[in-house]
Design an enzyme around this catalytic site. Structure first.
Site, PDB file in Angstrom:
ATOM      1  CE  LYS A  88      47.521  31.148  28.170  1.00  0.00           C
ATOM      2  NZ  LYS A  88      46.113  31.497  28.422  1.00  0.00           N
ATOM      3  CD  GLU A  95      53.389  38.534  41.949  1.00  0.00           C
ATOM      4  OE1 GLU A  95      52.541  38.683  42.855  1.00  0.00           O
ATOM      5  OE2 GLU A  95      54.556  38.946  42.047  1.00  0.00           O
ATOM      6  CB  CYS A 147      45.029  38.973  43.339  1.00  0.00           C
ATOM      7  SG  CYS A 147      46.097  40.298  42.785  1.00  0.00           S
ATOM      8  CD  GLU A 186      41.445  35.124  44.741  1.00  0.00           C
ATOM      9  OE1 GLU A 186      41.654  34.043  44.170  1.00  0.00           O
ATOM     10  OE2 GLU A 186      42.171  36.107  44.585  1.00  0.00           O
TER      11      GLU A 186
HETATM   12  P1  NAP Z   1      43.749  31.029  36.152  1.00  0.00           P
HETATM   13  O1  NAP Z   1      42.564  30.225  35.838  1.00  0.00           O
HETATM   14  O2  NAP Z   1      44.776  30.453  37.028  1.00  0.00           O
HETATM   15  O3  NAP Z   1      44.357  31.459  34.748  1.00  0.00           O
HETATM   16  C1  NAP Z   1      45.474  32.308  34.658  1.00  0.00           C
HETATM   17  C2  NAP Z   1      46.174  32.078  33.345  1.00  0.00           C
HETATM   18  O4  NAP Z   1      46.671  30.734  33.322  1.00  0.00           O
HETATM   19  C3  NAP Z   1      45.272  32.210  32.119  1.00  0.00           C
HETATM   20  O5  NAP Z   1      46.028  32.729  31.054  1.00  0.00           O
HETATM   21  C4  NAP Z   1      44.891  30.763  31.856  1.00  0.00           C
HETATM   22  O6  NAP Z   1      44.500  30.494  30.524  1.00  0.00           O
HETATM   23  C5  NAP Z   1      46.192  30.063  32.164  1.00  0.00           C
HETATM   24  N1  NAP Z   1      46.040  28.653  32.502  1.00  0.00           N
HETATM   25  C6  NAP Z   1      45.001  28.031  33.093  1.00  0.00           C
HETATM   26  N2  NAP Z   1      45.277  26.719  33.249  1.00  0.00           N
HETATM   27  C7  NAP Z   1      46.527  26.515  32.745  1.00  0.00           C
HETATM   28  C8  NAP Z   1      47.375  25.376  32.610  1.00  0.00           C
HETATM   29  N3  NAP Z   1      47.001  24.176  33.056  1.00  0.00           N
HETATM   30  N4  NAP Z   1      48.583  25.532  32.033  1.00  0.00           N
HETATM   31  C9  NAP Z   1      48.989  26.732  31.580  1.00  0.00           C
HETATM   32  N5  NAP Z   1      48.224  27.855  31.686  1.00  0.00           N
HETATM   33  C10 NAP Z   1      47.021  27.753  32.268  1.00  0.00           C
HETATM   34  O7  NAP Z   1      43.354  32.419  36.833  1.00  0.00           O
HETATM   35  P2  NAP Z   1      42.287  33.475  36.328  1.00  0.00           P
HETATM   36  O8  NAP Z   1      40.945  32.928  36.646  1.00  0.00           O
HETATM   37  O9  NAP Z   1      42.578  33.918  34.934  1.00  0.00           O
HETATM   38  O10 NAP Z   1      42.621  34.728  37.258  1.00  0.00           O
HETATM   39  C11 NAP Z   1      42.136  34.878  38.523  1.00  0.00           C
HETATM   40  C12 NAP Z   1      43.177  34.443  39.551  1.00  0.00           C
HETATM   41  O11 NAP Z   1      44.367  35.197  39.384  1.00  0.00           O
HETATM   42  C13 NAP Z   1      42.740  34.729  40.964  1.00  0.00           C
HETATM   43  O12 NAP Z   1      43.032  33.656  41.811  1.00  0.00           O
HETATM   44  C14 NAP Z   1      43.573  35.948  41.360  1.00  0.00           C
HETATM   45  O13 NAP Z   1      43.773  36.089  42.738  1.00  0.00           O
HETATM   46  C15 NAP Z   1      44.825  35.685  40.630  1.00  0.00           C
HETATM   47  N6  NAP Z   1      45.583  36.933  40.463  1.00  0.00           N
HETATM   48  C16 NAP Z   1      46.716  37.091  41.197  1.00  0.00           C
HETATM   49  C17 NAP Z   1      47.428  38.271  41.095  1.00  0.00           C
HETATM   50  C18 NAP Z   1      48.697  38.478  41.885  1.00  0.00           C
HETATM   51  O14 NAP Z   1      49.454  39.370  41.533  1.00  0.00           O
HETATM   52  N7  NAP Z   1      48.962  37.722  42.931  1.00  0.00           N
HETATM   53  C19 NAP Z   1      46.992  39.285  40.244  1.00  0.00           C
HETATM   54  C20 NAP Z   1      45.828  39.084  39.517  1.00  0.00           C
HETATM   55  C21 NAP Z   1      45.129  37.891  39.630  1.00  0.00           C
HETATM   56  P3  NAP Z   1      42.942  30.455  30.151  1.00  0.00           P
HETATM   57  O15 NAP Z   1      42.466  31.828  30.290  1.00  0.00           O
HETATM   58  O16 NAP Z   1      42.917  29.956  28.777  1.00  0.00           O
HETATM   59  O17 NAP Z   1      42.301  29.517  31.143  1.00  0.00           O
END
Ligand code: NAP
Length: 494
Positions: A191, A267, A301, A398
Site C-alpha cells: 500500500k 520503521e 528519516c 522531526e
Molecule cells: P505516514 O503519514 O505515517 O504515512 C505512511 C504510510 O502510512 C502511507 O502509506 C500512509 O497512507 C499510510 N497511513 C497513514 N495513516 C494510516 C492508517 N491510519 N492506517 C493505515 N495506513 C496509514 O508517514 P509519511 O508522512 O508518509 O512519511 C513520513 C514519515 O515516515 C516520517 O516520520 C519519517 O521519519 C518516516 N520514515 C521512516 C523511515 C524509517 O526507515 N524509519 C523511512 C522513511 C520515512 P497515505 O499516504 O494515504 O496517508
C-alpha cells in the site's frame, strides 16, 4: 486553472506518464478499483494534477489477500535460486529504466532529479542484495546438551505480508520490503503512500515483465489507507505487517495488529542529532552535515534534525555550513539547475514553516532562508537557525525539510546528553578525530545507527532501523530477511 484538471504537460512528460499503469495491480492482474473510483496525483512544483490512479477499496484489498494466500505454498516451495534470479532480473530492469523511474519520482514527489537518480540506484540495490541472500537462508543442527536428542532448527517463510510505505522514498521504502519478502518466499501486498503511487505501479509493471509469478505481488494505491488496510489486519491469513512512516501512525497500527498478534516491523520517525566535538575536522563536519541535512531535500528519516556543536568550533562550523547551503538552487525538480526541489505537499511545507516560526519566536536567529517564497508549488528554501533555545519544538519534532537548527554545548558529556534528549532513536552522527571518543560516544548514543565522521548511513548491506519511538525491526543487511522468516525447532531422537 482547475486543480482537478490534469494540466497540459510537455510531450516527454506526457508520454512518461502514459507509460505508467494507473490501475490496481492485484496479484498479477491490472484492474479497476471496486466502484471505479480514482484519486489525483499532484505535482509538488505546481500544485496541479499530474494524473489520476485507481482508488483501492477494502474489497480490493481482500482480493489481493486471496491471491497472496493462493500463491503462498507454491512460492515458498520454489527453489531459492529461482526466487533470487527473479529479484536479480528486476534489479536489471530497474537499472535499464532508471531514467524513467527517476523522472517519475521527481514528478510525483518533487525532489531534485539527482536525488531521484540516487534513490533509483539505492532502491534497486535491495533486489540485487536479496537476490544473493535468497540462497543463504540457513538453520542449524546440533546435539542436545544432555546427549539424549538432536536439535534441528529450520527457517520458513512467515506467509502473506502487508507493506505500508511512505512518500519520501517512493521506490526504496518499497524495495527494502519487497526484496527480502520475495527472497524469503512470502507474497506481499504493498500500500504505497497516496502522494506517490506512480513509482510503485511502474515497478509492478517491471516486475510483471520480469516474470513475477501470479499472486506474489499486489499494489494497492488508495486515498483511504486506514479503511483499506483494516480488513487485512483483521484477517488471520495475513501473517506480517511491515510499516515505514510516522511514529503516530506506527503506534496506531501496532494497536490494530495486537488483536491478531500479527508479527510487525516498524520503521518510524527520527530526530537525528549531528554532534560536532571540539577536536573535529570542521571542514569534514560541514561536508557531512550538508549531506546529512540536504539529502532528499531534508525529507529523510535519517536527516540530521538537530546540530549540537561544541562552542569551541560552533562559529566556524555555522559560517562554513551556511556558505554551503547558500549554494542550493531552489526550483522544480526536473529543472537541470535545481539542487533543491519543493517539499511534497502544502501540509509538509506549512509544518516546516511552523517549526521555524516557533524557534524564531522563542529566540533563534535565522542566518539563512526562513521564509516561504511567493508563487505556486510547495517550496521552502535552505534555512539555518542559530542559538536555537532548548524549548524550541524543532529540537523535539522531526522537521522533514531543509532546515538546520544549531545549538552549542560544552564538553563530551553535555554533547552526549543533548544527543540523547529525544524520544526517538533512529540515526545519529558524530564528528571527532579521537577514535576512543568516537567509539565511546557511538556506544552511548541511544539510536539504532550511528555515523562516525560521515553524513550518510544507508547501505543495502547494513541493518537499517531504530530503537525507542523510532520503532523496531531491521531492513537490509543479512538481518533484513529475518523479518520474513519464522524459526522452527524440530526435536529428533539421537
Ligand atoms: P505516514 O503519514 O505515517 O504515512 C505512511 C504510510 O502510512 C502511507 O502509506 C500512509 O497512507 C499510510 N497511513 C497513514 N495513516 C494510516 C492508517 N491510519 N492506517 C493505515 N495506513 C496509514 O508517514 P509519511 O508522512 O508518509 O512519511 C513520513 C514519515 O515516515 C516520517 O516520520 C519519517 O521519519 C518516516 N520514515 C521512516 C523511515 C524509517 O526507515 N524509519 C523511512 C522513511 C520515512 P497515505 O499516504 O494515504 O496517508
Amino acid at each position: 486553472m482547475d486543480k482537478e484538471t490534469p494540466r497540459q504537460l510537455d510531450a516527454d512528460t506526457r508520454s512518461l506518464l502514459d507509460s505508467v499503469p494507473t490501475q490496481l495491480f492485484l496479484g498479477g492482474k491490472w484492474c479497476d478499483a471496486e466502484g471505479s473510483g480514482t484519486f489525483p496525483v499532484i505535482d509538488p512544483s505546481t500544485g496541479d494534477v499530474l494524473t489520476r490512479v485507481a482508488d483501492a477499496r477494502p474489497v480490493d484489498a481482500m482480493r489481493a489477500l486471496d491471491a497472496a494466500t493462493a500463491a503462498q505454498k507454491s512460492f515458498a516451495a520454489a527453489a531459492p535460486r529461482e526466487r533470487g534470479e527473479l529479484l536479480r532480473s528486476v534489479w536489471q530492469a530497474i537499472s535499464e529504466h532508471a531514467d524513467d523511474l527517476a523522472r517519475l519520482m521527481t514528478l510525483e514527489m518533487g525532489k531534485a532529479l539527482p536525488e531521484s537518480r540516487a534513490e533509483v540506484s539505492y532502491g534497486g540495490e535491495f533486489f540485487r542484495w536479496f537476490s544473493e541472500e535468497a540462497v543463504r537462508v540457513a538453520g542449524r543442527f546440533t546435539q542436545a546438551p544432555a546427549g539424549n536428542g538432536r536439535i534441528l532448527v529450520t527457517r520458513q517463510p512467515v506467509g502473506p505480508v502487508l507493506a505500508i510505505t511512505p512518500w519520501n522514498f517512493p521506490l526504496a521504502m518499497g524495495t527494502r520490503k519487497i526484496g527480502p519478502a520475495l527472497a524469503a518466499g512470502c507474497p506481499i501486498i504493498v500500500k504505497p503512500a497516496s502522494a506517490t503511487p506512480l513509482t510503485m505501479l511502474y515497478l509492478a509493471k517491471l516486475m510483471q515483465d520480469a516474470g513475477l509469478p501470479e499472486g506474489v505481488l499486489s499494489v494497492l494505491p488508495s486515498s483511504s489507507s486506514s479503511e483499506v488496510t483494516q480488513p487485512l489486519l483483521d484477517d488471520p491469513r495475513l501473517r506480517k505487517l511491515t510499516f515505514t512512516g510516522s511514529t503516530e501512525v506506527g503506534r496506531s497500527l501496532v494497536e490494530k495488529s495486537a488483536h491478531g498478534l500479527l508479527r510487525t516491523s516498524m520503521e518510524l520517525g527520527g530526530n537525528a542529532p549531528f554532534v560536532v566535538f571540539d577536536d573535529a575536522d570542521v571542514d569534514a563536519a560541514v561536508a557531512g552535515a550538508t549531506l546529512a541535512k540536504m539529502r532528499n531535500g531534508g525529507e529523510a528519516c535519517t536527516a540530521a534534525n538537530r546540530f549540537h556543536v561544541d562552542n569551541a568550533v560552533r562559529d566556524e562550523f555555522t559560517t562554513k555550513l551556511t556558505d554551503k547551503l547558500r549554494e542550493y538552487v531552489l526550483g522544480p525538480g526536473l529543472d537541470p539547475d535545481t539542487t533543491l526541489g519543493p517539499l511534497v505537499n502544502a501540509d509538509q511545507r506549512n509544518k516546516v514553516d511552523e517549526l521555524v516560526r516557533d524557534a524564531v519566536d522563542k529566540g533563534a536567529t535565522p542566518v539563512l532562508g526562513g521564509t516561504v517564497p511567493d508563487g505556486p508549488g510547495f517550496f521552502y528554501p535552505a534555512t539555518v537557525l542559530t542559538d536555537v533555545p532548548a524549548d524550541a519544538r524543532i529540537l523535539k519534532e522531526e522537521v522533514f525539510g531543509p532546515v538546520v537548527a544549531i545549538r552549542g554545548f560544552d564538553g563530551e558529556d553535555e554533547g552526549v546528553a543533548a544527543a540523547n534528549d529525544t524520544e526517538y532513536g533512529l540515526a545519529a552522527y558524530v564528528y571527532t578525530r579521537d577514535l576512543d571518543r568516537a567509539l565511546r560516544v557511538a556506544e552511548n548514543i541511544e539510536s539504532g545507527m550511528v555515523g562516525v565522521n560521515r553524513g550518510v548511513l544507508s547501505d543495502t548491506a547494513a541493518p537499517f532501523g531504530g530503537i525507542k519511538a523510532s520503532g523496531f525491526g531491521r531492513e537490509g543487511g543479512i538481518e533484513g530477511i529475518d523479518e520474513y522468516l519464522e524459526t522452527k525447532y524440530i526435536a529428533l531422537t539421537d
